[in-house]
Structure formats: C-alpha cells, structure tokens
Design a protein around this motif. Sequence first.
Motif, PDB file in Angstrom:
ATOM      1  N   GLY A  55       0.831  -1.216   0.000  1.00  0.00           N
ATOM      2  CA  GLY A  55       0.000   0.000   0.000  1.00  0.00           C
ATOM      3  C   GLY A  55       0.862   1.263   0.000  1.00  0.00           C
ATOM      4  N   LYS A  56       1.933   1.235   0.795  1.00  0.00           N
ATOM      5  CA  LYS A  56       2.810   2.427   0.859  1.00  0.00           C
ATOM      6  C   LYS A  56       3.505   2.664  -0.482  1.00  0.00           C
ATOM      7  CE  LYS A  56       4.434   2.309   5.634  1.00  0.00           C
ATOM      8  NZ  LYS A  56       5.642   2.012   6.400  1.00  0.00           N
ATOM      9  N   PHE A  57       3.967   1.568  -1.104  1.00  0.00           N
ATOM     10  CA  PHE A  57       4.602   1.729  -2.422  1.00  0.00           C
ATOM     11  C   PHE A  57       3.596   2.278  -3.432  1.00  0.00           C
ATOM     12  CE2 PHE A  57       8.054  -1.392  -1.230  1.00  0.00           C
ATOM     13  CZ  PHE A  57       9.080  -0.472  -1.383  1.00  0.00           C
ATOM     14  N   ALA A  58       2.373   1.732  -3.375  1.00  0.00           N
ATOM     15  CA  ALA A  58       1.351   2.197  -4.332  1.00  0.00           C
ATOM     16  C   ALA A  58       1.146   3.702  -4.155  1.00  0.00           C
ATOM     17  CB  ALA A  58       0.049   1.436  -4.121  1.00  0.00           C
ATOM     18  N   ILE A  60       3.238   5.915  -3.082  1.00  0.00           N
ATOM     19  CA  ILE A  60       4.392   6.634  -3.633  1.00  0.00           C
ATOM     20  C   ILE A  60       4.311   6.688  -5.158  1.00  0.00           C
ATOM     21  CG2 ILE A  60       6.901   6.501  -3.978  1.00  0.00           C
ATOM     22  CD1 ILE A  60       7.046   5.349  -1.088  1.00  0.00           C
ATOM     23  N   PHE A  61       4.045   5.523  -5.768  1.00  0.00           N
ATOM     24  CA  PHE A  61       4.019   5.481  -7.236  1.00  0.00           C
ATOM     25  C   PHE A  61       2.859   6.318  -7.798  1.00  0.00           C
ATOM     26  CE2 PHE A  61       6.859   1.751  -6.898  1.00  0.00           C
ATOM     27  CZ  PHE A  61       7.757   2.047  -7.898  1.00  0.00           C
ATOM     28  N   VAL A  62       1.717   6.272  -7.120  1.00  0.00           N
ATOM     29  CA  VAL A  62       0.579   7.078  -7.604  1.00  0.00           C
ATOM     30  C   VAL A  62       0.951   8.568  -7.522  1.00  0.00           C
ATOM     31  CG1 VAL A  62      -1.819   7.755  -7.135  1.00  0.00           C
ATOM     32  CG2 VAL A  62      -1.192   5.336  -7.144  1.00  0.00           C
ATOM     33  N   GLY A  63       1.661   8.916  -6.446  1.00  0.00           N
ATOM     34  CA  GLY A  63       2.123  10.303  -6.299  1.00  0.00           C
ATOM     35  C   GLY A  63       3.116  10.698  -7.390  1.00  0.00           C
ATOM     36  N   MET A  64       3.719   9.701  -8.020  1.00  0.00           N
ATOM     37  CA  MET A  64       4.690   9.973  -9.083  1.00  0.00           C
ATOM     38  C   MET A  64       4.071   9.769 -10.465  1.00  0.00           C
ATOM     39  SD  MET A  64       7.965   8.135  -7.296  1.00  0.00           S
ATOM     40  CE  MET A  64       9.277   8.818  -8.306  1.00  0.00           C
ATOM     41  N   ASP A 283      16.718  -2.336  -4.772  1.00  0.00           N
ATOM     42  CA  ASP A 283      15.990  -2.843  -3.609  1.00  0.00           C
ATOM     43  C   ASP A 283      15.290  -1.690  -2.882  1.00  0.00           C
ATOM     44  OD1 ASP A 283      15.026  -4.100  -1.403  1.00  0.00           O
ATOM     45  OD2 ASP A 283      16.886  -5.181  -0.949  1.00  0.00           O
ATOM     46  N   LEU A 284      14.047  -1.445  -3.278  1.00  0.00           N
ATOM     47  CA  LEU A 284      13.292  -0.340  -2.670  1.00  0.00           C
ATOM     48  C   LEU A 284      12.819  -0.712  -1.271  1.00  0.00           C
ATOM     49  CD1 LEU A 284      10.952   0.876  -5.567  1.00  0.00           C
ATOM     50  CD2 LEU A 284      13.247   1.666  -4.984  1.00  0.00           C
ATOM     51  N   LEU A 285      12.526  -1.995  -1.069  1.00  0.00           N
ATOM     52  CA  LEU A 285      11.949  -2.404   0.216  1.00  0.00           C
ATOM     53  C   LEU A 285      12.938  -2.161   1.353  1.00  0.00           C
ATOM     54  CD1 LEU A 285       9.601  -3.653   1.714  1.00  0.00           C
ATOM     55  CD2 LEU A 285      10.543  -5.925   1.224  1.00  0.00           C
ATOM     56  N   LYS A 286      14.183  -2.522   1.102  1.00  0.00           N
ATOM     57  CA  LYS A 286      15.216  -2.324   2.133  1.00  0.00           C
ATOM     58  C   LYS A 286      15.296  -0.839   2.497  1.00  0.00           C
ATOM     59  CE  LYS A 286      20.124  -3.487   2.779  1.00  0.00           C
ATOM     60  NZ  LYS A 286      20.836  -2.228   2.575  1.00  0.00           N
ATOM     61  N   VAL A 287      15.307  -0.012   1.466  1.00  0.00           N
ATOM     62  CA  VAL A 287      15.438   1.429   1.701  1.00  0.00           C
ATOM     63  C   VAL A 287      14.194   1.979   2.410  1.00  0.00           C
ATOM     64  CG1 VAL A 287      15.709   3.663   0.541  1.00  0.00           C
ATOM     65  CG2 VAL A 287      17.035   1.690  -0.212  1.00  0.00           C
ATOM     66  N   MET A 288      13.028   1.491   2.004  1.00  0.00           N
ATOM     67  CA  MET A 288      11.805   1.952   2.677  1.00  0.00           C
ATOM     68  C   MET A 288      11.855   1.566   4.158  1.00  0.00           C
ATOM     69  SD  MET A 288       7.866   0.802   2.108  1.00  0.00           S
ATOM     70  CE  MET A 288       7.269   1.917   0.867  1.00  0.00           C
ATOM     71  N   ARG A 289      12.285   0.345   4.438  1.00  0.00           N
ATOM     72  CA  ARG A 289      12.324  -0.112   5.833  1.00  0.00           C
ATOM     73  C   ARG A 289      13.344   0.671   6.662  1.00  0.00           C
ATOM     74  NH1 ARG A 289      11.553  -6.738   5.115  1.00  0.00           N
ATOM     75  NH2 ARG A 289       9.340  -6.580   4.583  1.00  0.00           N
ATOM     76  N   GLY A 291      13.849   3.784   6.162  1.00  0.00           N
ATOM     77  CA  GLY A 291      13.391   5.184   6.185  1.00  0.00           C
ATOM     78  C   GLY A 291      14.080   6.060   5.151  1.00  0.00           C
ATOM     79  N   GLY A 292      14.683   5.455   4.121  1.00  0.00           N
ATOM     80  CA  GLY A 292      15.417   6.228   3.108  1.00  0.00           C
ATOM     81  C   GLY A 292      14.512   6.809   2.034  1.00  0.00           C
ATOM     82  N   ASN A 293      15.133   7.462   1.054  1.00  0.00           N
ATOM     83  CA  ASN A 293      14.390   8.150   0.002  1.00  0.00           C
ATOM     84  C   ASN A 293      14.125   7.210  -1.186  1.00  0.00           C
ATOM     85  OD1 ASN A 293      13.434   9.807  -2.031  1.00  0.00           O
ATOM     86  ND2 ASN A 293      14.686  11.546  -1.411  1.00  0.00           N
ATOM     87  N   VAL A 294      12.946   6.633  -1.157  1.00  0.00           N
ATOM     88  CA  VAL A 294      12.576   5.667  -2.186  1.00  0.00           C
ATOM     89  C   VAL A 294      12.355   6.363  -3.537  1.00  0.00           C
ATOM     90  CG1 VAL A 294      10.733   4.073  -2.844  1.00  0.00           C
ATOM     91  CG2 VAL A 294      11.572   4.076  -0.502  1.00  0.00           C
TER      92      VAL A 294
END
Length: 335
Positions: A55-58, A60-64, A283-289, A291-294
């Motif tokens: 859901g969080k990735f969605a 982000i992507f929708v925002g982009m 690896d977006l998941l690692k960065v999201m976990r 707290g980095g800039n996905v």
Amino acid sequence: MTEQTKVMIDKFGRTHDYLRISLIEKCNLRCTYCMPEHGIPLSPAKELMTAEEIGKFAEIFVGMGVKKIRLTGGEPFLRKDFEAIATALAAFPVELSITTNGILLDRNLPFLKSLGIKHLNFSLDTLQEDRFAAMTRRTGFQKTMENLNLAIQEGFNLKINCVLMKGDNADEVADFIRLTKNLPISVRFIEFMPFDGNKWNKSKLVSEAEILAAVEKEFGKESLISLPDEKNLTARKFKIAGHQGEFGIISSVTNPFCGTCNRIRLTANGRIKNCLFSNRETDLLKVMREGGNVEELILESIYHKKAVRAGMDDLEKLSDPDLHSQNRSMIAIGG
Ligand code: SAM
Ligand code: SF4
C-alpha cells in the motif's frame, strides 16, 4: 522535490505511469515457459513486501504519476491477504487489474466485482486437456475452462494470454481465434520469451509473422482487419471480419514495443525493475524499511532504462543465454 520533477521519465522521454506489482513468488501451476520444473529459490518471508508495504509503495508510485496498477505473481490469488491488498489499492485513483491463471477465480469473482474491478488478463495456452497438463505440469484444465466461462458470463473485460510454442500449442492459433467469433474477448498471442531456467530456444518460438501467416491461411487475407495502435501499445491488434472479439500479438522477441513503454515492475521482494528483461534491480523495500528516500531511487532506475530490452537490442543478443539467463525466471517477475 517539486511534483513536476517526480514524474518518472527516462532519458528517452518515455513517461512511466503503469505499475505491475508481483504479490507472490509461488504458483499453483508450473508452466514450462515460466519456471524450471524444480521451482525457483523463494525469498525468505521476511524479505517479502507486507500488505501494508505494498500500500505504501502504491501511494508513492501514484504520487509519481502512476495511473494503472496490475496485480500479478506467481499466482496473485494464492496470497492469503489478497483481499486486503486489493481493497487498499482500489482506493487509489488508478485502473486496477489482475493477471491470473484462473484456477482460483470462481471463489474470488464476487470480491473482484465488489471492488469494481473490470479488467482481467486470463492465461490459457491450450484448449486441449492433455496439452494443458504437459504445458503447466499440473492438472486443472476443467476448472480453468469453467472459470473462463464464468468470467465471460459475469461480464469481465477479458484478455486471454496465450504463449505459443512450437511442438506444444503452435497449431491452436485458429482455434483460439474462433473463440472470438461470438465472444467479446481479446486473445493475445505472446511470443515465447527467454528467462532464466525456461530452456528458451529460438526453434520453439512462434513469431508474429508466423502467427499472421497462420491466421491468413485459415481465415483469408481479406478477413484480417488491423486495428489502430494504442498509445502505449503492448500488442498489435487485429480482428477477423464479423467476429465480436479481437486478437493481438505480443511480439516482444521479434518486434518489441520498447519505444512506447510506460511499464515499471515491482517484485514481491520489493525490487524495482525498469524493464522486463533487465537484471539490474533496485531494492526499494530495504530502503523503505530503513526510512530512506525511495522516490530518488525510483527516478534513478527509470532514468537509466535502456532504449530496447535492457540493452539486448537485437535477436542475437536476446538469444544469448549468457545475457538473458542473468535475469530472474518470469514467475518471480510477474510478466
Ligand atoms: N500466474 C499468473 C498468470 O499466469 O497469468 C500471473 C503471472 S504470469 C508470470 C504472467 C504472464 O506471463 C502470463 O500470461 C504468462 O503466460 C506470461 N509468461 C510467463 N513466462 C513467459 C515467457 N517465457 N514468455 C512469454 N510470456 C510468459
Ligand atoms: Fe504460474 Fe503464471 Fe508462471 Fe504459469 S505463467 S507458472 S500460472 S506464474
């Protein structure tokens, strides 16, 4: 970062607004073209995206700029929290669709309808039970056909995905097209593509030219109508005069659609792939976990997308196992 700079444009000017999310690496079939018989090494459960992370990735992507999301896999209906994921994604202003082998469709249809999902890609490679068993290495033909009919009756906008392979189902082109005579469906013939572990061989490939020759032989050249290309075409579309439905050819091997590609892929373990054929993943998941800039990573990945098939710009390169075997098996990408 302003809204404008967040739009996912690559260095060739292609805007990316279509996200395919793989929900799971497992499947209830073992299609020969998709995965090795012995399966693939699965990611540890803790390395897979949770429903909340999807859901969080969605978001982000929708925002982009993403306007269309397709759920795929493996087999997406095998995911136990499928309903929670689909419900969350249906709340975004996107066209939500699913690619499935159809075996579990009957028990999920009421839910899909309740969400307002109208588009289904339904994979079916043969209309013959013995061939189904050989191509999928599993039983399930009757159930698949029942569920195909159910989806048609229920009024879904249906695309049948059919991977053609010589020696398996190449002689069924006309049989599939006959389905479009009285049914408002679209059959899409997909050229057999090379991925790790699928024993791809050019001699098994049924090319776009061969498919069209088979159609002309069966239905006559004068009956074959070319339909207009869509903006971000994934298939060249045709119909037979007088048929309700249509058919398309996804010629990613002999005549790829890279010039208008708007597709991004997110694997079940949270990696972005900027091309189906690319072995470079972020690896977006690692960065999201952490707290980095996905968003930065997404933009970078898209920007560096190659012009054609991750650099395999001719058939010779695509045919080279040293190049295409570095990529995942399709079951772990999602199509
Ligand atoms: N399990 C679901 C299904 O079969 O529809 C979704 C996942 S499957 C990987 C997505 C699509 O990829 C299917 O339509 C399948 O036919 C296609 N596919 C898998 N391997 C392929 C290959 N080597 N060449 C062309 N298409 C392939
Ligand atoms: Fe499973 Fe779909 Fe791959 Fe067949 S094509 S093995 S149904 S993921």
